[in-house]
Design a protein around this motif. Structure first.
Motif, short mmCIF file in Angstrom:
data_model
loop_
_atom_site.label_atom_id
_atom_site.label_comp_id
_atom_site.label_asym_id
_atom_site.label_seq_id
_atom_site.Cartn_x
_atom_site.Cartn_y
_atom_site.Cartn_z
N HIS A 132 -30.68 25.19 22.02
CA HIS A 132 -29.32 24.78 22.36
C HIS A 132 -28.69 25.80 23.29
CE1 HIS A 132 -29.36 22.77 18.16
NE2 HIS A 132 -29.89 21.99 19.06
N ARG A 133 -28.06 25.30 24.33
CA ARG A 133 -27.42 26.18 25.30
C ARG A 133 -26.03 26.57 24.82
NH1 ARG A 133 -27.93 23.80 31.30
NH2 ARG A 133 -26.20 25.16 31.84
N ILE A 134 -25.77 27.86 24.72
CA ILE A 134 -24.47 28.34 24.26
C ILE A 134 -24.04 29.51 25.14
CG2 ILE A 134 -23.23 29.35 22.28
CD1 ILE A 134 -25.43 28.08 20.48
N VAL A 150 -47.67 19.18 27.47
CA VAL A 150 -46.84 19.32 28.66
C VAL A 150 -45.62 20.16 28.32
CG1 VAL A 150 -47.68 17.32 29.93
CG2 VAL A 150 -45.84 16.99 28.29
N ASP A 151 -45.58 21.37 28.91
CA ASP A 151 -44.44 22.28 28.73
C ASP A 151 -43.48 21.95 29.87
OD1 ASP A 151 -42.65 24.36 28.60
OD2 ASP A 151 -44.14 25.96 28.81
N THR A 152 -42.42 21.21 29.53
CA THR A 152 -41.55 20.63 30.56
C THR A 152 -40.31 21.47 30.76
OG1 THR A 152 -40.30 19.28 28.97
CG2 THR A 152 -42.33 18.33 29.86
N TRP A 153 -40.14 22.00 31.97
CA TRP A 153 -38.92 22.76 32.26
C TRP A 153 -37.93 21.90 33.03
CZ3 TRP A 153 -36.56 23.66 36.92
CH2 TRP A 153 -35.37 24.42 36.83
N GLY A 189 -30.16 29.42 37.26
CA GLY A 189 -29.75 30.34 36.21
C GLY A 189 -30.93 30.89 35.43
N ASP A 190 -32.15 30.46 35.79
CA ASP A 190 -33.35 30.93 35.09
C ASP A 190 -34.13 31.94 35.91
OD1 ASP A 190 -33.46 29.61 32.54
OD2 ASP A 190 -33.84 27.74 33.58
N GLY A 191 -34.75 32.87 35.19
CA GLY A 191 -35.71 33.77 35.80
C GLY A 191 -37.09 33.14 35.69
N GLN A 202 -33.21 20.90 33.05
CA GLN A 202 -31.86 21.25 32.58
C GLN A 202 -30.97 20.02 32.54
OE1 GLN A 202 -31.19 23.87 36.12
NE2 GLN A 202 -31.13 25.51 34.62
N THR A 203 -29.85 20.15 31.84
CA THR A 203 -28.85 19.07 31.85
C THR A 203 -28.54 18.67 33.29
OG1 THR A 203 -27.87 20.04 29.87
CG2 THR A 203 -26.52 18.46 31.08
N GLU A 204 -28.43 19.68 34.15
CA GLU A 204 -28.03 19.44 35.53
C GLU A 204 -29.11 18.75 36.35
OE1 GLU A 204 -27.97 22.23 33.87
OE2 GLU A 204 -26.03 23.22 34.02
C1 6R9 Z 1 -33.77 20.07 29.01
C2 6R9 Z 1 -32.87 21.14 28.50
C3 6R9 Z 1 -31.63 24.14 30.05
C4 6R9 Z 1 -32.20 25.55 29.90
C5 6R9 Z 1 -32.96 26.01 31.12
C6 6R9 Z 1 -33.94 26.99 30.51
C7 6R9 Z 1 -34.27 26.40 29.16
C8 6R9 Z 1 -35.59 24.24 29.15
C9 6R9 Z 1 -37.63 24.98 29.21
C10 6R9 Z 1 -36.75 26.07 29.26
C11 6R9 Z 1 -38.54 27.53 29.39
C12 6R9 Z 1 -39.03 25.24 29.25
N1 6R9 Z 1 -35.50 25.58 29.19
N2 6R9 Z 1 -36.87 23.86 29.14
N3 6R9 Z 1 -37.21 27.34 29.34
N4 6R9 Z 1 -39.44 26.53 29.33
N5 6R9 Z 1 -39.97 24.27 29.17
O1 6R9 Z 1 -33.24 21.90 27.64
O2 6R9 Z 1 -31.62 21.22 29.09
O3 6R9 Z 1 -30.00 22.06 27.32
O4 6R9 Z 1 -29.43 22.05 29.79
O5 6R9 Z 1 -31.07 23.69 28.83
O6 6R9 Z 1 -33.14 25.57 28.83
O7 6R9 Z 1 -33.32 28.23 30.34
O8 6R9 Z 1 -32.11 26.56 32.08
P1 6R9 Z 1 -30.46 22.23 28.73
#
Ligand code: 6R9
Length: 630
Positions: free
Chosen positions: A508-510, A392-395, A482-484, A397-399
């Motif tokens: 890690h988000r930076i 499972v490729d889970t997309w 914020g994602d494409g 975000q913190t939000e």
């Molecule tokens: C849960 C987490 C969020 C950002 C998000 C995106 C990237 C997270 C992903 C993914 C591609 C996935 N991201 N999961 N991109 N495939 N399965 O990581 O939260 O640290 O807030 O980051 O991470 O760009 O917008 P956070």
């Protein structure tokens, strides 16, 4: 609450879109509420103002702990695997965890913590980290966990933003063969934190620490003073549960706020359905509790679901690159949830570390944090899952609080590099730069969500306007991620990466602005510009262009080292640039804006076609930078 077939998924999805309130009200029935809610959802994305389960009263820890006491008191809730494999692991049953959390909640009360107070948690990956988190929730305090790798300055910024009154930490942490003095770092941070009244220090590494009279107390001494009787504080569904800081494209990290009711419902719902959790599952999420993945899928999700969660203190490559597989084998892990960056780094060690490791307990594999490349996906599938475990490729975000787009394990047909389909309740859409919806399949655009789900952020701490501006103003009426993203011919979603100035380094988000601010703190630096570039293991690397005060040619190495040390001190080692190029000028437009597009191309090693540079103040700068690329 549980989806078991693809047809059931389709039905649930349809219901969740046709009547979201009825759908989530039914899901929320599965929890213990002290008092039922009166209105399931009130919302607008303009202010924004989002309220789920209004009027409902609850305490999330009664759902995490108390409700399991009659059904599974002796089932392991947490299995702790220490950094050093020679040391024994620790198992806490639901009964033991309940006891521990109640006692530590009483310690918090004894130390003046009241409902609504903010508590900063800066700890290693030990069971006490989960205990501290849950104890805050028990007494109604708002936890703000700060990742153990952050610097004193970053801790201070976060403490001050939320005006925390208490800090929970430990003497030290161990990661691989390194010992990290956590309390020392907290001491440094607290020089600039007037709101902190109390520091509770857990003994872990026996690293010598300085205890300040009147401010610092020992965890163990305090625990001797309390009983395990601690009724949970009654919370409103919309009371804040926690703040978690995350990077954006501008300025300082924002404190994303999640609330008690909606977050709880979404954390358990997403956990159970995405991973298709069964009784007896042992869930091993390799993230740190300092990130949202750890909040939702080490602590809250698994424990709400009455599952067993592994907390691993160490790193994947110590004492050797077989450590993950060792943990899986030793604890008979059934669900492994990790990041592409870890997979790519382990791939580099070949198959030897997997030899003699029994991975037959594994049932489901997960990926999170960044796009997973095809090679890593197949390696994971073949060598870890042995072609038997759905990935499972889970997309998310913190939000978003929980997973938004993902296959449901074994139910949704997977496709490498695709997060596939939205969970019930999640309504994604793609828009073009002008905010116009791009309909149909086989299209790409910016990923937005048009309707709230229970786990969506409610505000950014202390600055609601920033929340509105960042997420709800780019495309009015929509939440902008914020994602494409690409939606293929099957309607499957593939996240292609950030479209803003946010980097994703090893998951890690930076923010580029954060790194630039840190570099600029160095006295010899005049100006800097930071961009990301493709990195084989980290996904993205950090490339910094730096203008210095004097000619650095003869002492470039020294300067480079100094800048790295500065960034480490200001943010933390995770933000250290991989490449630093000293330049004499940056490509700026006449209005003074840095043309990052050009810097990105050069960092990527693509110097062929720079596109339109006619708006640059001094186009010659570009050739000079190209010539000096590292
Ligand atoms: C849960 C987490 C969020 C950002 C998000 C995106 C990237 C997270 C992903 C993914 C591609 C996935 N991201 N999961 N991109 N495939 N399965 O990581 O939260 O640290 O807030 O980051 O991470 O760009 O917008 P956070």
């Amino acid at each position: 609450m549980r989806i078991r077939t693809f047809a059931e998924y389709q039905l649930a999805y349809e219901q969740s879109v046709n009547d979201p309130e009825a759908f989530w009200a039914e899901v929320a029935q599965n929890f213990h509420w002290r008092k039922p809610w009166t209105k399931t959802l009130q919302w607008n994305f303009e202010e924004p103002n989002i309220k789920w389960f209004s009027g409902g009263k609850l305490n999330i820890t009664e759902n995490v702990l108390d409700r399991h006491l009659t059904t599974r008191p002796n089932q392991p809730a947490i299995i702790w695997e220490p950094n050093d494999p020679a040391e024994p692991s620790v198992t806490l049953t639901y009964k033991m965890l309940h006891d521990y959390v109640c006692r530590f909640a009483n310690v918090l009360k004894r130390n003046g913590v009241r409902k609504g107070d903010r508590v900063c948690i800066y700890m290693p990956m030990v069971p006490e980290l989960a205990v501290a988190v849950l104890a805050c929730a028990r007494v109604g305090a708002i936890h703000s966990v700060v990742f153990g790798g952050f610097s004193a300055q970053s801790i201070a910024d976060r403490i001050n933003d939320a005006a925390c009154s208490v800090v929970i930490t430990s003497d030290g942490a161990v990661r691989g063969n390194k010992t990290i003095p956590m309390k020392d770092t907290v001491d440094d941070a607290l020089i600039g934190c007037p709101t902190v009244q109390r520091v509770i220090v857990m003994t872990h590494t026996r690293t010598p620490v300085a205890m300040r009279k009147g401010r610092d107390v020992w965890w163990e001494t305090e625990m001797k003073q309390v009983t395990s009787d601690c009724p949970a504080e009654e919370m409103d569904a919309e009371d804040p549960l926690f703040i978690l800081y995350t990077s954006g494209s501008t300025g300082k990290p924002k404190g994303v706020v999640h609330t008690c009711g909606g977050y709880m419902v979404y954390a358990q719902y997403s956990f159970e359905n995405v991973f298709q959790v069964e009784p007896g599952d042992i869930h091993f999420c390799t993230a740190d509790v300092g990130w949202i993945t750890g909040h939702s899928y080490i602590v809250y999700g698994p424990l709400l679901a009455g599952s067993t969660s592994v907390i691993f203190e160490g790193i994947p490559t110590w004492p050797d690159a077989g450590r993950f597989w060792d943990v899986v084998d030793r604890h008979k892990v059934t669900i492994l949830y990790t990041a592409p960056t870890a997979i790519r780094s382990l791939m580099g060690f070949g198959l030897d570390p997997l030899k003699n490791k029994d991975l037959r307990s594994l049932r489901v594999l997960g990926s999170v944090g960044e796009p997973i490349n095809e090679e890593a996906w197949h390696w994971y599938d073949e060598n870890v899952g042995k072609h038997k475990c759905p990935i499972v490729d889970t997309w998310w975000q913190t939000e978003t609080g929980g997973i938004l787009i993902s296959p449901l394990a074994g139910i949704t047909k997977t496709k490498p590099t695709f997060a596939t389909l939205p969970l019930p309740g999640v309504q994604p859409l793609l828009v073009d730069e002008a905010g116009k919806e791009i309909e149909g399949n086989g299209v790409s655009g910016n990923l937005c969500i048009r309707f709230p789900w229970p786990g969506i952020l409610r505000t950014t701490w202390g600055d609601h306007e920033r929340c509105r501006q960042t997420y709800f103003s780019t495309y009015p009426g929509l939440y902008f991620t914020g994602d494409g993203c690409l939606r293929d011919e099957d309607g499957y979603y593939r996240i292609t990466g950030r479209v803003d100035d946010v980097l994703n380094v090893s998951g890690h988000r930076i923010g580029t602005a954060e790194v630039e601010n840190a570099i600029n703190m160095h006295t010899g630096v005049v100006e800097s510009a930071v961009v990301g570039y493709p990195h084989d293991i980290k996904g993205q690397g950090i490339y910094a262009y730096v203008i210095t005060e004097s000619d650095t040619a003869h002492e470039a190495d020294l300067m480079r080292r100094d800048i790295l040390a500065t960034v480490s001190r200001v943010i933390g080692p995770i933000a250290k640039p991989d490449k630093i190029q000293f330049v004499s000028g940056l490509p700026k437009t006449r209005s003074g804006k840095i043309m990052r597009r050009i810097l990105r191309k050069i960092a990527e090693g693509d110097t062929s076609n720079m596109g339109d540079t006619s708006t640059l103040l001094d186009p010659a700068v570009v050739d000079a930078i190209k010539a000096g690329a590292v």
